[in-house]
Design a protein around this motif. Structure first.
Motif, PDB file in Angstrom:
ATOM      1  N   ALA A   5       0.062 -12.400 -11.140  1.00  0.00           N
ATOM      2  CA  ALA A   5       0.268 -11.169 -11.915  1.00  0.00           C
ATOM      3  C   ALA A   5      -0.085  -9.938 -11.086  1.00  0.00           C
ATOM      4  O   ALA A   5       0.640  -8.930 -11.101  1.00  0.00           O
ATOM      5  N   ALA A   6      -1.201  -9.999 -10.344  1.00  0.00           N
ATOM      6  CA  ALA A   6      -1.599  -8.866  -9.519  1.00  0.00           C
ATOM      7  C   ALA A   6      -0.600  -8.611  -8.397  1.00  0.00           C
ATOM      8  O   ALA A   6      -0.300  -7.454  -8.064  1.00  0.00           O
ATOM      9  N   THR A   7      -0.056  -9.679  -7.809  1.00  0.00           N
ATOM     10  CA  THR A   7       0.934  -9.540  -6.729  1.00  0.00           C
ATOM     11  C   THR A   7       2.206  -8.893  -7.252  1.00  0.00           C
ATOM     12  O   THR A   7       2.775  -7.995  -6.610  1.00  0.00           O
ATOM     13  N   ALA A   8       2.669  -9.360  -8.410  1.00  0.00           N
ATOM     14  CA  ALA A   8       3.882  -8.783  -9.006  1.00  0.00           C
ATOM     15  C   ALA A   8       3.659  -7.327  -9.380  1.00  0.00           C
ATOM     16  O   ALA A   8       4.538  -6.473  -9.165  1.00  0.00           O
ATOM     17  N   ARG A  38      -8.755  -8.493 -16.414  1.00  0.00           N
ATOM     18  CA  ARG A  38      -7.894  -8.260 -17.564  1.00  0.00           C
ATOM     19  C   ARG A  38      -7.362  -6.837 -17.499  1.00  0.00           C
ATOM     20  O   ARG A  38      -8.139  -5.888 -17.374  1.00  0.00           O
ATOM     21  N   GLY A  39      -6.044  -6.708 -17.570  1.00  0.00           N
ATOM     22  CA  GLY A  39      -5.441  -5.384 -17.581  1.00  0.00           C
ATOM     23  C   GLY A  39      -5.095  -4.883 -16.191  1.00  0.00           C
ATOM     24  O   GLY A  39      -5.525  -5.425 -15.166  1.00  0.00           O
ATOM     25  N   THR A  40      -4.312  -3.830 -16.163  1.00  0.00           N
ATOM     26  CA  THR A  40      -3.757  -3.327 -14.906  1.00  0.00           C
ATOM     27  C   THR A  40      -4.828  -2.799 -13.958  1.00  0.00           C
ATOM     28  O   THR A  40      -4.701  -2.941 -12.740  1.00  0.00           O
ATOM     29  N   ASP A  41      -5.879  -2.185 -14.483  1.00  0.00           N
ATOM     30  CA  ASP A  41      -6.920  -1.642 -13.604  1.00  0.00           C
ATOM     31  C   ASP A  41      -7.629  -2.763 -12.850  1.00  0.00           C
ATOM     32  O   ASP A  41      -7.885  -2.643 -11.640  1.00  0.00           O
ATOM     33  N   ASP A  42      -7.960  -3.843 -13.544  1.00  0.00           N
ATOM     34  CA  ASP A  42      -8.616  -4.968 -12.875  1.00  0.00           C
ATOM     35  C   ASP A  42      -7.698  -5.602 -11.838  1.00  0.00           C
ATOM     36  O   ASP A  42      -8.134  -5.987 -10.742  1.00  0.00           O
ATOM     37  N   LEU A  43      -6.417  -5.741 -12.176  1.00  0.00           N
ATOM     38  CA  LEU A  43      -5.477  -6.349 -11.221  1.00  0.00           C
ATOM     39  C   LEU A  43      -5.339  -5.483  -9.974  1.00  0.00           C
ATOM     40  O   LEU A  43      -5.230  -5.998  -8.857  1.00  0.00           O
ATOM     41  N   PRO A  82      -2.936  -9.408  -1.248  1.00  0.00           N
ATOM     42  CA  PRO A  82      -2.045  -9.158  -0.106  1.00  0.00           C
ATOM     43  C   PRO A  82      -0.601  -8.974  -0.561  1.00  0.00           C
ATOM     44  O   PRO A  82      -0.183  -9.528  -1.577  1.00  0.00           O
ATOM     45  N   GLY A  83       0.144  -8.193   0.201  1.00  0.00           N
ATOM     46  CA  GLY A  83       1.541  -7.976  -0.120  1.00  0.00           C
ATOM     47  C   GLY A  83       2.405  -9.160   0.276  1.00  0.00           C
ATOM     48  O   GLY A  83       1.922 -10.187   0.762  1.00  0.00           O
ATOM     49  N   VAL A  84       3.704  -9.012   0.066  1.00  0.00           N
ATOM     50  CA  VAL A  84       4.664 -10.082   0.353  1.00  0.00           C
ATOM     51  C   VAL A  84       5.113  -9.964   1.795  1.00  0.00           C
ATOM     52  O   VAL A  84       5.592  -8.920   2.228  1.00  0.00           O
ATOM     53  N   ASN A  85       4.926 -11.041   2.553  1.00  0.00           N
ATOM     54  CA  ASN A  85       5.310 -11.049   3.963  1.00  0.00           C
ATOM     55  C   ASN A  85       6.822 -11.129   4.120  1.00  0.00           C
ATOM     56  O   ASN A  85       7.534 -11.629   3.248  1.00  0.00           O
ATOM     57  N   ALA A  86       7.295 -10.663   5.266  1.00  0.00           N
ATOM     58  CA  ALA A  86       8.725 -10.751   5.561  1.00  0.00           C
ATOM     59  C   ALA A  86       9.124 -12.158   5.989  1.00  0.00           C
ATOM     60  O   ALA A  86      10.256 -12.579   5.791  1.00  0.00           O
ATOM     61  N   ALA A  87       8.178 -12.906   6.562  1.00  0.00           N
ATOM     62  CA  ALA A  87       8.491 -14.252   7.066  1.00  0.00           C
ATOM     63  C   ALA A  87       8.513 -15.257   5.926  1.00  0.00           C
ATOM     64  O   ALA A  87       7.770 -15.133   4.951  1.00  0.00           O
TER      65      ALA A  87
END
Length: 389
Positions: free
Chosen positions: A19-22, A285-290, A296-301
């Motif tokens: 959820a946090a990654t998305a 819980r909730g957007t602030d905690d996430l 980490p972000g989504v890698n290109a590889a």
């Protein structure tokens, strides 16, 4: 479009990390779909919204969807009964009403794979984040399309469809009805659908990410998951070490737990790209905690790994097929050649893989496991190998 598959042992917080990654990706303007298979609304609880069988807009650029396995299973079974009505009547079987159908084990996984395929084909999103089930079930799910396609090819080979005109004659000779046209058509349709799912999983823009809490149990789970993924030609792009304590803690009890975490983190560093996600002191819980998790972000590889065939005919008279199996133990490794397939067993994991075309004209001359790589030697069969090579 990129696809990020996230899994980890039960209780590792994988759904929260998904959820946090998305959410983080959507915050950068990336059109993101978050898919989940849990019956409970764990994704909704983390994001602070209610999610279900219909896609829900959780935030700008962020859609969340938990496919309904029950409805999909009912629709599939109803369609199957309609096509097989003649055979069912011959057997004296009574049809099942949709209201009395409950999904069988595995229906959730099939519904998730179908949703993944549909989302990938829709081209409506830039990123798909998939909250896979806990690691053991996720590994079985990743293997499902390939295994089901193999079963279909063995039970209903495509070449047998050429004998359609002979089926009535064969049926009279055998005294029983032969497989009908709809059966082959259904198998063909399933094969196409499974091939589409398999293509998404094997795509170079698809990545697999592991989430685990550092410690002895997490280390064991990561070791097993890494080996099982390697057997499928995959490797994690990132290992997310979740709920990591601060390096210095005053509490004696927490100091012991912190030392245990640091030991596991040091072990992981030599094998994986490890990213730490801090322990917030409470369940996020909730957007602030996430946002505070700073995932980490989504890698290109991507996560796919090549299994190359090396030509050593001039030097040693063999071709060498190299299969990366980091963490494999020789005593738990077994190989069996079956026609044009190789059955590879590592511990409790098994995969049946087709041999590359050049190796099908060879015999197995030996194998060795060194430094996490299985090297299988194939010697050309003089009766099958092209003359002059």
């Amino acid at each position: 479009m990129r696809t990020l598959l996230i899994t980890g042992p039960g209780g590792s917080g994988r759904s929260t990390i998904a959820a946090a990654t998305a959410q983080a990706a959507a915050g950068t303007g990336t059109r993101t779909l978050l898919l989940g298979a849990d019956r409970g609304d764990t994704l909704g609880a983390a994001l602070g919204v209610v999610t279900g069988a219909a896609p829900v807009e959780a935030a700008e650029n962020l859609t969340v969807w938990r496919p309904d396995a029950t409805e999909a299973f009912r629709a599939d079974l109803t369609a199957f009964q309609d096509r097989a009505s003649t055979a069912l009547e011959l057997l004296g079987a009574a049809r099942l009403d949709a209201e009395e159908v409950t999904p069988l084990p595995g229906a959730e996984e099939l519904a998730l794979l179908r949703a993944l395929r549909d989302a990938a084909l829709s081209e409506a999103y830039d990123l798909l984040v998939v909250d896979l089930p806990p690691t053991p079930h996720a590994l079985a799910l990743l293997a499902l399309p390939e295994e089901l396609r193999r079963y279909l090819r063995r039970l209903l080979p495509a070449e047998r469809q050429a004998a359609r005109a002979l089926r009535p004659v064969l049926g009279r000779l055998a005294g029983v009805p032969m497989p009908s046209e709809w059966l082959y058509d259904t198998a063909g349709r399933w094969d196409v659908e499974l091939a589409a799912v398999e293509a998404v999983l094997a795509d170079r823009h698809t990545s697999v990410r592991l989430v685990a809490e550092p410690g002895p149990a997490g280390a064991d789970a990561v070791r097993e998951a890494g080996l099982a993924l390697a057997l499928r030609g995959l490797r994690p792009d990132v290992l997310v070490a979740n709920r990591v304590l601060p390096e210095s803690v005053e509490d004696t009890w927490l100091a012991g737990l912190n030392a245990q975490q640091r030991k596991t983190l040091d072990e992981w560093q030599g094998t994986y790209e490890v990213r730490h996600v801090p322990h917030l002191g409470h369940d996020p819980r909730g957007t602030d905690d996430l946002t505070a998790l700073a995932v980490p972000g989504v890698n290109a590889a991507g996560s796919t790994v090549e299994w190359p065939v090396t030509d050593r005919l001039a030097e040693d008279g063999v071709l060498v097929w190299s299969i990366a199996l980091p963490g494999a133990i020789r005593d738990e490794l077994d190989l069996v050649r079956r026609g044009d397939e190789l059955v590879v067993t590592v511990g409790r994991f098994r995969r049946i893989v087709p041999l590359p075309s050049a190796l099908r004209r060879c015999t197995v001359a030996g194998a060795a496991l060194r430094e996490g790589e299985l090297r299988i030697r194939f010697a050309p069969d003089p009766d099958l190998w092209p003359q002059g090579r």
